[in-house]
Design a protein around this motif. Structure first.
Motif, PDB file in Angstrom:
ATOM      1  N   GLN A 154       0.848  -1.187   0.000  1.00  0.00           N
ATOM      2  CA  GLN A 154       0.000   0.000   0.000  1.00  0.00           C
ATOM      3  C   GLN A 154       0.888   1.242   0.000  1.00  0.00           C
ATOM      4  O   GLN A 154       1.836   1.338   0.757  1.00  0.00           O
ATOM      5  N   LYS A 189     -18.634  -6.425  -9.211  1.00  0.00           N
ATOM      6  CA  LYS A 189     -18.512  -5.150  -8.502  1.00  0.00           C
ATOM      7  C   LYS A 189     -19.699  -4.931  -7.569  1.00  0.00           C
ATOM      8  O   LYS A 189     -19.540  -4.333  -6.489  1.00  0.00           O
ATOM      9  N   LEU A 197     -18.708  -6.594  -4.404  1.00  0.00           N
ATOM     10  CA  LEU A 197     -17.642  -5.849  -3.711  1.00  0.00           C
ATOM     11  C   LEU A 197     -18.200  -4.565  -3.088  1.00  0.00           C
ATOM     12  O   LEU A 197     -17.795  -4.168  -1.992  1.00  0.00           O
ATOM     13  N   TYR A 242      -5.413  -2.125 -14.781  1.00  0.00           N
ATOM     14  CA  TYR A 242      -5.943  -0.757 -14.781  1.00  0.00           C
ATOM     15  C   TYR A 242      -7.336  -0.654 -14.177  1.00  0.00           C
ATOM     16  O   TYR A 242      -7.739   0.406 -13.728  1.00  0.00           O
ATOM     17  N   ALA A 243      -8.117  -1.738 -14.201  1.00  0.00           N
ATOM     18  CA  ALA A 243      -9.492  -1.642 -13.699  1.00  0.00           C
ATOM     19  C   ALA A 243      -9.674  -2.405 -12.388  1.00  0.00           C
ATOM     20  O   ALA A 243     -10.140  -1.860 -11.392  1.00  0.00           O
ATOM     21  N   ARG A 266      -7.374  -4.110 -10.237  1.00  0.00           N
ATOM     22  CA  ARG A 266      -6.454  -3.890  -9.120  1.00  0.00           C
ATOM     23  C   ARG A 266      -6.736  -2.614  -8.312  1.00  0.00           C
ATOM     24  O   ARG A 266      -6.662  -2.647  -7.069  1.00  0.00           O
ATOM     25  N   PRO A 267      -7.030  -1.480  -8.958  1.00  0.00           N
ATOM     26  CA  PRO A 267      -7.314  -0.284  -8.153  1.00  0.00           C
ATOM     27  C   PRO A 267      -8.481  -0.490  -7.186  1.00  0.00           C
ATOM     28  O   PRO A 267      -8.463   0.023  -6.070  1.00  0.00           O
ATOM     29  N   VAL A 268      -9.489  -1.255  -7.595  1.00  0.00           N
ATOM     30  CA  VAL A 268     -10.619  -1.538  -6.712  1.00  0.00           C
ATOM     31  C   VAL A 268     -10.152  -2.394  -5.535  1.00  0.00           C
ATOM     32  O   VAL A 268     -10.468  -2.123  -4.374  1.00  0.00           O
ATOM     33  N   ASN A 312      -7.155  -2.651  -4.365  1.00  0.00           N
ATOM     34  CA  ASN A 312      -6.299  -1.826  -3.509  1.00  0.00           C
ATOM     35  C   ASN A 312      -7.116  -0.944  -2.588  1.00  0.00           C
ATOM     36  O   ASN A 312      -6.754  -0.751  -1.430  1.00  0.00           O
ATOM     37  N   SER A 313      -8.199  -0.387  -3.120  1.00  0.00           N
ATOM     38  CA  SER A 313      -9.019   0.509  -2.297  1.00  0.00           C
ATOM     39  C   SER A 313      -9.650  -0.230  -1.129  1.00  0.00           C
ATOM     40  O   SER A 313     -10.080   0.385  -0.160  1.00  0.00           O
ATOM     41  N   MET A 314      -9.707  -1.568  -1.233  1.00  0.00           N
ATOM     42  CA  MET A 314     -10.284  -2.379  -0.169  1.00  0.00           C
ATOM     43  C   MET A 314      -9.218  -2.869   0.816  1.00  0.00           C
ATOM     44  O   MET A 314      -9.479  -3.718   1.655  1.00  0.00           O
ATOM     45  N   GLY A 315      -8.007  -2.317   0.680  1.00  0.00           N
ATOM     46  CA  GLY A 315      -6.982  -2.563   1.695  1.00  0.00           C
ATOM     47  C   GLY A 315      -6.167  -3.829   1.525  1.00  0.00           C
ATOM     48  O   GLY A 315      -5.444  -4.223   2.456  1.00  0.00           O
ATOM     49  N   ALA A 316      -6.240  -4.454   0.368  1.00  0.00           N
ATOM     50  CA  ALA A 316      -5.491  -5.700   0.159  1.00  0.00           C
ATOM     51  C   ALA A 316      -4.022  -5.534   0.542  1.00  0.00           C
ATOM     52  O   ALA A 316      -3.378  -4.546   0.179  1.00  0.00           O
ATOM     53  N   LYS A 341     -15.706   2.051  -3.634  1.00  0.00           N
ATOM     54  CA  LYS A 341     -14.461   1.306  -3.810  1.00  0.00           C
ATOM     55  C   LYS A 341     -13.635   1.857  -4.975  1.00  0.00           C
ATOM     56  O   LYS A 341     -13.167   1.128  -5.860  1.00  0.00           O
TER      57      LYS A 341
END
Lengths: 184, 184, 184, 184
Positions: free
Chosen positions: A136, B87, B90, B120-121, B123-125, B127-131, C79
C-alpha cells in the motif's frame, strides 16, 4: 537486511518529493536496511531522453535496480499522473526490472483530488515491470511537507503516522520476498 | 494452511470464468489449503442489487471474506473492465474487507486486447479495499478454456503453465501475510 | 432538439446521485431537449444479474439507449470506481451501444480523493462502447447535495456553477453529433 | 480550415510512431488543414527535464499548443503506458493547455495486449488538461508499419482503414469545436 533503492521522480532540485524520500530513507536505515538514494533529475538529460540503453548512466541505474531487494518509487503528481521524468527512466530499464522485488509507491501533490493517481496510473506501470509485491502506498499533500534550508523536512503529524505505517509495512515485506526470485 | 475464498464474478451459469476457478481450486486444495468457492451469480439478485448490507446472503458473504486469508477474484472482461455483477458484490462489503489478505486477480476474455483490464481496472478496486498483497494475475483467453459436459475444463498448455505459476506464487505468498493483520 | 437518456447508477432509492440527475434533467428540458430518466435500481434485479439479453426490461433499456442522441451516466463512487449496479446494466447492452452518441459522465461521493474515478474508471468503459464524444464530467461531493422530503435537492453554489457549465457544454455538443453516426 | 499540432512522443529518431504521424499528417493537409509536426525528441533534453517553464524551447512548444485547434498525440507504448518523453513535455505545459481543443490519441506497440493503454493511461492525462473532445483513438501494431529508407512508411491495409476512419472523425470534429473556447 535488505538493499533498498529509493527513487525520486521529481525534476526539481528543491522538490518536496525528493526531500520526503530522503527523510523516509533514514527510518529504513535505522531499521538496518542499506538505502541507496537515486534522484532521477541527477541522471544526465541526454541519457534519459536519448533512448540509449547503453549510456553509462543508464547502465548504472539498471544495475542499481538489479541489486535492490526493494524499491521506493516517489513522484509528484502532474496532469493526474506520475512525472514524465520518472517514466523516462523506467522506460529505459529492462521490461521486468522489478521481478522479485518489493515496491513502495509514494506520491506528493497539491490536492487530494489526485490521490487515485497512485493506484490507477503508477501501479499498472510497476506491475508491468514484474513487481512481486507492491505494498500500500501513500499520497502526501504538499502542504504537509515543510522544507528547511538545510534540505531536511518536517512532516505534519497526520501524514507522519500514515507514512510510518506504509514504510514499516514495506520494511516488513522486504524480509519475505526472496522466494519470488526463484519462483519466476 | 490457509483459507482461500475463490470468487467467480461471472453472471453466467456456464461461464468459463467459474469453471476455470473451480479447476484451479483443486490445485490449492492439494497443496493443503481450505478452499471455499463462491459464485456471485448464486447470491440472490435482490440481495446484490438492493443496497441492503444486512441481507442474510450479504452478511454471509461478508463473513466468508472476513474468514479468508487469501481471495481469488475472477472475472470475465466486459466493456474493457470487470463484470458489474462482481462489482455489485464488492460494493456491499466493508470498505476494508481485504485488509491483511493476499489476493490473486484473474480474468478471462475473448481478446488479448483486454489484458490490461486486470491492472488498470480490477487492481485499483482491490487496492481501495486494503489488500495487503495482490500478486501477479493472469488473463486467460476464452479459446484456451475447453468446457466439458461434466462441468470440468481442459486448459491449453501455454495457459496452464502461466496459471500454475501465478497460483503457486499466490500459494507461497499466503504463508507470509498474517503479520499484516497485526500491522494495520 | 435532442433526446437525452439520463441514467442514474445508484442502487439506493434515496440516493443523491439519482436526485442530482433529476435536478439537472430540468435544465436540459428547459433548453428544449427530450429527457428520459432511467434509474438502474428500477430495473428488475433478476434481469440485471441474469445475463439474459432478451429479458423485456433489458430489451427496453437497450432501445432507450438506441433512441438517445446523448446519455448522462451518473454514479456514486464505491471502492474507487463506478457502482456495480451501473456496470451490470452496461454489461447487458450491445458492445457499441454508445456509437455516435454524446456522453456526460457524472459522479458523486464523500471525498475529493475519488475525483479521478471518472477519468480512470468510468471513461474507459464508455469509450469501449464507442461513444463519439464524452464531454468533461464533474464529481460532486455528497455534502454539496441537500435532499428534501419531496425528492428535490438543493446544490451548493460552487457545485452548481460547475454542473451548469458541464451540462451546458453537453447540451451544446448534442447539436453537433449526428454526423458521427454516418461516419462510423 | 483548422490548425493541427501533430506530436510524436517517441524518443527514437527512427521510430514508427513518428513516421506514422507524418504519414497521417499528409491526409489532414490534403483536407485543407494546416499541420505542424512536433517530435518531442527534437526538443533539447535539458529543456524537457529541467523543470524550466521559461526555457525558449518550452515557451515555443507552449505557443504551438496554444495556436492549435486540434492536437494529435502519438506515443509508443512502453511499460503498459505512454512514453516518459511525451509526458515530460506535457508536464511542462500549462495545466489546461488543451482547453477547447480536439484531440486524437494514437499509440503504437508490439502487442495487442497494450491496446487499453490509450484509454486507461493516455486519455486521463489529456482530460486533466481540459481537452474539449478526445475522439476515438487507435493502436497500431508495429508489424503493420513498414518503414522505408526515405523516411516514409507503408501501413498494412487493415490498419490503414482504421486509421483513416479515426483521422477523418478527428478532421470532422475539428470543424465543430471553436464554440468550446467561449464556453470554458
Amino acid at each position: 537486511m535488505a538493499t533498498v533503492l529509493s527513487v525520486s521522480g521529481s525534476p526539481s532540485a528543491s522538490s518536496r518529493t525528493g526531500r520526503l524520500l530522503r527523510h523516509l530513507d533514514q527510518r529504513l536505515a535505522v531499521q538496518g536496511h542499506e538505502v541507496i538514494p537515486l534522484d532521477v533529475r541527477t541522471i544526465p538529460a541526454e541519457a534519459l531522453l536519448g533512448a540509449d540503453f547503453r549510456h553509462p548512466a543508464i547502465v548504472e541505474a539498471t544495475e542499481l535496480f538489479a541489486r535492490a531487494d526493494g524499491v521506493i518509487v516517489g513522484t509528484p503528481v502532474y496532469k493526474a499522473s506520475y512525472s514524465g521524468v520518472l517514466k523516462a527512466l523506467l522506460d529505459l530499464l529492462p521490461q521486468y526490472a522489478l521481478t522479485g522485488k518489493t515496491v513502495l509507491p509514494l506520491a506528493t501533490g497539491g490536492s487530494t483530488a489526485h490521490v487515485l493517481a497512485i493506484d490507477y496510473a503508477l501501479r499498472p506501470v510497476l506491475n508491468s515491470m514484474g513487481a512481486a509485491h507492491i505494498v500500500q502506498g501513500w499520497f502526501t499533500l504538499d502542504k504537509d511537507i515543510t522544507a528547511h534550508e538545510d534540505g531536511s523536512v518536517t512532516v505534519a503529524p497526520s501524514a507522519t503516522e500514515a507514512l510510518t505505517h506504509v514504510v514499516d509495512q514495506f520494511s516488513a515485506a522486504l524480509g519475505r520476498t526472496p522466494y519470488l526470485a526463484a519462483a519466476s
